[in-house]
Design a protein around this motif. Structure first.
Motif, PDB file in Angstrom:
ATOM      1  N   ASP A   1      -0.434  12.530  -2.197  1.00  0.00           N
ATOM      2  CA  ASP A   1      -1.702  11.847  -1.938  1.00  0.00           C
ATOM      3  C   ASP A   1      -1.833  10.614  -2.826  1.00  0.00           C
ATOM      4  O   ASP A   1      -2.258   9.543  -2.376  1.00  0.00           O
ATOM      5  N   TYR A   2      -1.482  10.777  -4.103  1.00  0.00           N
ATOM      6  CA  TYR A   2      -1.579   9.630  -5.010  1.00  0.00           C
ATOM      7  C   TYR A   2      -0.568   8.549  -4.641  1.00  0.00           C
ATOM      8  O   TYR A   2      -0.890   7.352  -4.672  1.00  0.00           O
TER       9      TYR A   2
ATOM     10  N   VAL B   1      -0.683  16.947  -3.816  1.00  0.00           N
ATOM     11  CA  VAL B   1      -1.561  16.058  -4.583  1.00  0.00           C
ATOM     12  C   VAL B   1      -0.783  14.818  -5.018  1.00  0.00           C
ATOM     13  O   VAL B   1      -1.272  13.686  -4.916  1.00  0.00           O
TER      14      VAL B   1
ATOM     15  N   GLU C   1      -5.843  19.982  -2.637  1.00  0.00           N
ATOM     16  CA  GLU C   1      -4.725  20.239  -1.735  1.00  0.00           C
ATOM     17  C   GLU C   1      -4.251  21.685  -1.833  1.00  0.00           C
ATOM     18  O   GLU C   1      -4.796  22.487  -2.590  1.00  0.00           O
TER      19      GLU C   1
ATOM     20  N   THR D   1     -11.354   9.494  -7.804  1.00  0.00           N
ATOM     21  CA  THR D   1     -11.053  10.282  -6.617  1.00  0.00           C
ATOM     22  C   THR D   1     -10.523  11.636  -7.056  1.00  0.00           C
ATOM     23  O   THR D   1      -9.614  11.708  -7.890  1.00  0.00           O
ATOM     24  N   VAL D   2     -11.097  12.689  -6.508  1.00  0.00           N
ATOM     25  CA  VAL D   2     -10.637  14.051  -6.764  1.00  0.00           C
ATOM     26  C   VAL D   2      -9.878  14.528  -5.529  1.00  0.00           C
ATOM     27  O   VAL D   2     -10.416  14.514  -4.417  1.00  0.00           O
ATOM     28  N   PHE D   3      -8.629  14.927  -5.719  1.00  0.00           N
ATOM     29  CA  PHE D   3      -7.812  15.449  -4.627  1.00  0.00           C
ATOM     30  C   PHE D   3      -7.912  16.973  -4.613  1.00  0.00           C
ATOM     31  O   PHE D   3      -7.943  17.616  -5.670  1.00  0.00           O
TER      32      PHE D   3
ATOM     33  N   THR E   1     -15.541  22.247  -7.845  1.00  0.00           N
ATOM     34  CA  THR E   1     -14.774  22.110  -6.609  1.00  0.00           C
ATOM     35  C   THR E   1     -14.064  23.421  -6.332  1.00  0.00           C
ATOM     36  O   THR E   1     -13.390  23.973  -7.214  1.00  0.00           O
TER      37      THR E   1
ATOM     38  N   ASP F   1      -9.044  15.764   2.364  1.00  0.00           N
ATOM     39  CA  ASP F   1      -8.263  16.320   1.269  1.00  0.00           C
ATOM     40  C   ASP F   1      -8.647  15.735  -0.082  1.00  0.00           C
ATOM     41  O   ASP F   1      -7.904  15.870  -1.052  1.00  0.00           O
ATOM     42  N   ARG F   2      -9.805  15.075  -0.155  1.00  0.00           N
ATOM     43  CA  ARG F   2     -10.229  14.426  -1.397  1.00  0.00           C
ATOM     44  C   ARG F   2     -11.688  14.031  -1.283  1.00  0.00           C
ATOM     45  O   ARG F   2     -12.257  14.006  -0.192  1.00  0.00           O
ATOM     46  N   TYR F   3     -12.271  13.703  -2.401  1.00  0.00           N
ATOM     47  CA  TYR F   3     -13.579  13.061  -2.364  1.00  0.00           C
ATOM     48  C   TYR F   3     -13.651  12.019  -3.468  1.00  0.00           C
ATOM     49  O   TYR F   3     -13.025  12.140  -4.514  1.00  0.00           O
ATOM     50  N   ARG F   4     -14.410  10.975  -3.178  1.00  0.00           N
ATOM     51  CA  ARG F   4     -14.538   9.866  -4.112  1.00  0.00           C
ATOM     52  C   ARG F   4     -15.876   9.970  -4.830  1.00  0.00           C
ATOM     53  O   ARG F   4     -16.897  10.309  -4.227  1.00  0.00           O
TER      54      ARG F   4
END
Length: 733
Positions: free
Chosen positions: A305-306, A302, A296, A292-294, A112, A175-178
């Motif tokens: 986001d969580y 981050v 930011e 899930t990878v954040f 990433t 801002d993330r992907y699963r």
């Protein structure tokens, strides 16, 4: 030559890349624009092979996004995200406007990047790992096929077993992907994600850290998590929602990346311990992984986001007075030898010495047996004792647990009525577990009758003896037992939290955790500590660790520690009280006047200056209470921690990422108490202008070497030019 992004974009010529809009509400991708690509993209297109459809279905293939589990928050809707997908014979790249995901075809790896910089990467030894029932492992080798459809990239990845294929679905958002994984052609009982720790820089999150080191976690807590070496590295095989430790399946890094693993199953988490330099996140009991990878711009983003997934506190779990004065608990003063007269003398001596407090709480040692809510012979007049505590101006509380020891009268009652969790091996029998006070059964809160029976016993203590509140010291479930009524560990956590929130927890709070528990807003006391300098430092680091996983109302477990060690030295006790004074909640036990040393079997009388310095620390906290209460209200509004690491406010300050003995209380007060023997310390101030409370001077950011602080001094610095600056200067000058 043409590139095909099936079901997502129109057929593209080599002069164009594929840009699609993806939202969590509508997974069907659609073209949103065409644009000229750079020379690099054109070159990649010339080398590209078509994105093709994976064809092998399986019950263990990567699942569709699952609905929220019992008691777990559902993912929030996301805004539409522009995505560009292209590939060549070496890589598949998914790019959003904020980041890129590069998938190496072989060896299979995921990297990433943000603004061209790597922020997180899978381990060189393998991105994922699958464990079969016989203990053998499957490791991914190379991408067989890649398909872009419905807003997601589906990968079929060959493994070390030619018959088995790892399926990976990657769904990007702004801002993330699963990442959802599964396996076809084989059956797996555990699934792990492996990340290269160096790619993320420093690591945070996780909560209280279990390691292989002696004394953990009472005397050790790494901060940052990657700072640990050898046996002090995190290695927790019982990482899950029913653990006694305050843990969370969330981690984030100095590179502003983060990871959330969505599960209610037990995990094995190792941060460099099992595989050097590798963060291993294994979910047991399943072949599927949901992560899930954040990505930011700052670590704080981050974290928020969580919080957007887990939820922020819905209420403040402490009354105003509990933010102002300490709770006094009998444990470190007496352990389980406490009796009625000793407890009253303890309360009266603190009261007469002018040491502040809001509650006198009777810990372990009052029950006839563990699990019997009746008074033993050491307490001949519990109602009279309660009345005397109230007459001094304190509330009165007692320690309770849900474990019922086998010798308790209540054990037979609960067994006969079916109120105990059942054995996994023989559901006709109660589950027997071992805890720190022996062998016991555990009340089954999933049984409504058992729930009411337990609650009624607590209500009777309140009605008959004037008990104002409770210290819950328990687990609400144990994975060694069978759940009832289709519940899981997270559901038992929810039931326990809903039970506890009916009562005044008196600033001791309750130790419930895992994604979604944040909403209860409980005070969190960190795990028991020793009484030495290492324990004090562990207490500070654990408060920070718990704060940055979404639990803002933190307190160290008892000023001065306990853990059946000799009492704290003069210095440790005072410095601990000073540190607690600039934390959200004060939780105390060891009297600064006199305490019994149960190791050496003698009384320890502290000199008068210890009592004076301790009392001054409680007054400092009381003076800061209005400011702290405002931070508590902010935590409810936004999820912002009250006690936070320096880099939350100063992400561009490299030194802030490794400072483990300073913190921000709110945004405007920097606390740098002395946490080691001596009368001086080095202080790091982030960039900007600060007011030195002790020296009455303005200073600029930088390092203050050998800052003098005698036993009565707490180094504090107020950020100048902030909205809270005037009120803090008024209180602290």
């Amino acid at each position: 030559m043409r590139i095909y992004a099936r079901d997502a974009c129109e057929t593209l010529t080599i002069e164009h890349s594929c840009e699609v809009s993806v939202s969590r509400d509508s997974r069907r991708a659609r073209p949103v624009s065409r644009r000229r690509t750079s020379t690099a993209v054109v070159t990649a297109a010339l080398l590209a092979v078509p994105l093709t459809a994976a064809t092998t279905p399986s019950a263990q293939a990567a699942p569709a996004p699952a609905p929220a589990r019992s008691g777990e928050p559902a993912p929030a809707p996301a805004a539409a995200t522009a995505v560009t997908v292209h590939q060549n014979d070496r890589t598949v790249t998914v790019a959003t406007r904020g980041y890129e995901i590069d998938i190496a075809r072989g060896p299979f790896a995921i990297t990433t990047r943000r603004a061209g910089r790597t922020v997180l990467a899978t381990a060189a030894s393998g991105a994922f790992d699958l464990t079969r029932a016989d203990g053998t492992h499957l490791t991914p080798t190379a991408v067989r096929t890649a398909t872009w459809a419905d807003g997601a990239l589906d990968l079929a990845v060959a493994t070390s077993d030619p018959a088995a294929t790892l399926t990976v679905k990657i769904t990007p958002e702004s801002d993330r992907y699963r990442v959802l994984t599964g396996v076809t052609g084989a059956t797996a009982t555990a699934s792990a994600l492996r990340l290269d720790m160096a790619s993320g820089g420093h690591w945070y999150g996780h909560g209280e850290a279990k390691t292989d080191a002696e004394g953990e976690p009472d005397t050790r807590q790494p901060w940052p998590l990657d700072a640990a070496t050898g046996k002090e590295q995190v290695d927790d095989t019982t990482f899950g929602p029913a653990s006694y430790l305050m843990t969370e399946p969330f981690w984030f890094t100095a590179t502003s990346a983060g990871l959330y693993v969505r599960t209610n199953d037990l995990m094995h988490v190792s941060l460099g311990r099992v595989h050097a330099g590798v963060a291993d996140f294994e979910v047991t009991g399943t072949a599927n992984l949901d992560a899930t990878v954040f990505v930011e711009r700052t670590p704080r983003a981050v974290y928020l986001d969580y919080v957007g997934i887990a939820g922020k506190p819905q209420s403040i779990g402490a009354a105003p007075a509990q933010f102002e004065k300490p709770l006094w608990n009998s444990w470190a003063q007496f352990y389980s030898t406490v009796d009625q007269q000793g407890f009253l003398d303890y309360a009266r001596s603190l009261h007469d010495a002018g040491v502040l407090g809001h509650t006198m709480q009777l810990d372990d040692g009052w029950m006839t047996h563990y699990g019997d809510y009746t008074w033993n012979s050491k307490f001949p007049d519990p109602k009279g004792m309660s009345d005397q505590i109230h007459a001094m101006g304190y509330d009165f509380g007692v320690w309770i647990t849900q474990w019922i020891n086998l010798d308790a009268d209540n054990y037979q009652v609960a067994k006969d009525k079916g109120y105990l969790l059942k054995s996994k091996d023989d559901p006709s029998l109660p589950c027997t577990v071992t805890w720190w006070n022996g062998k016991a059964g555990l009340i089954d809160l999933g049984n409504p009758d058992a729930y009411r029976w337990y609650e009624d016993q607590l209500r009777r203590l309140q009605a008959d003896y004037g008990v104002d509140g409770f210290k819950f010291d328990t687990r609400f479930f144990d994975e060694r037992c069978a759940a009832s009524n289709g519940l899981d560990a997270a559901a038992y956590r929810r039931l326990g939290a809903e039970l506890a929130r009916q009562f005044d927890l008196q600033g001791a709070g309750i130790r419930v955790h895992w994604t979604g528990a944040q909403k209860y807003g409980f005070v969190t006391r960190t795990v028991d500590k020793g009484t030495d300098w290492a324990s004090l430092n562990a207490a500070v680091k654990q408060n920070l660790a718990v704060s940055v996983i979404g639990y803002p109302f933190v307190a160290t477990d008892m000023v001065g520690g306990s853990d059946s060690m000799p009492p704290p030295s003069n210095e440790v006790l005072v410095r601990w009280a000073q540190a607690a004074a600039v934390m959200p909640i004060e939780y105390a036990s060891t009297s600064p006047l006199k305490v019994y040393d149960f190791v050496n079997r003698t009384w320890v009388t502290y000199p008068p200056e210890v009592g004076r310095a301790y009392a001054a620390a409680t007054r400092l906290h009381a003076a800061l209470a209005p400011y702290i209460r405002d931070q508590a209200a902010r935590a409810v509004r936004t999820g912002e921690p009250i006690m936070k690491p320096l880099f939350f406010r100063h992400p561009d300050d490299p030194k802030a990422y490794t400072v483990a003995d300073e913190w921000l209380l709110g945004d405007s007060l920097l606390a740098a108490p002395v946490l080691a023997s001596g009368t001086s310390r080095d202080v790091h101030l982030p960039p900007g202008a600060w007011y030195d409370v002790v020296r009455h001077r303005a200073v600029n950011g930088g390092d203050l070497r050998g800052y003098r602080a005698d036993l009565g001094t707490v180094p504090l610095f107020v950020r100048l030019g902030a909205p809270d600056t005037p009120r803090l200067l008024k209180v602290l000058r």
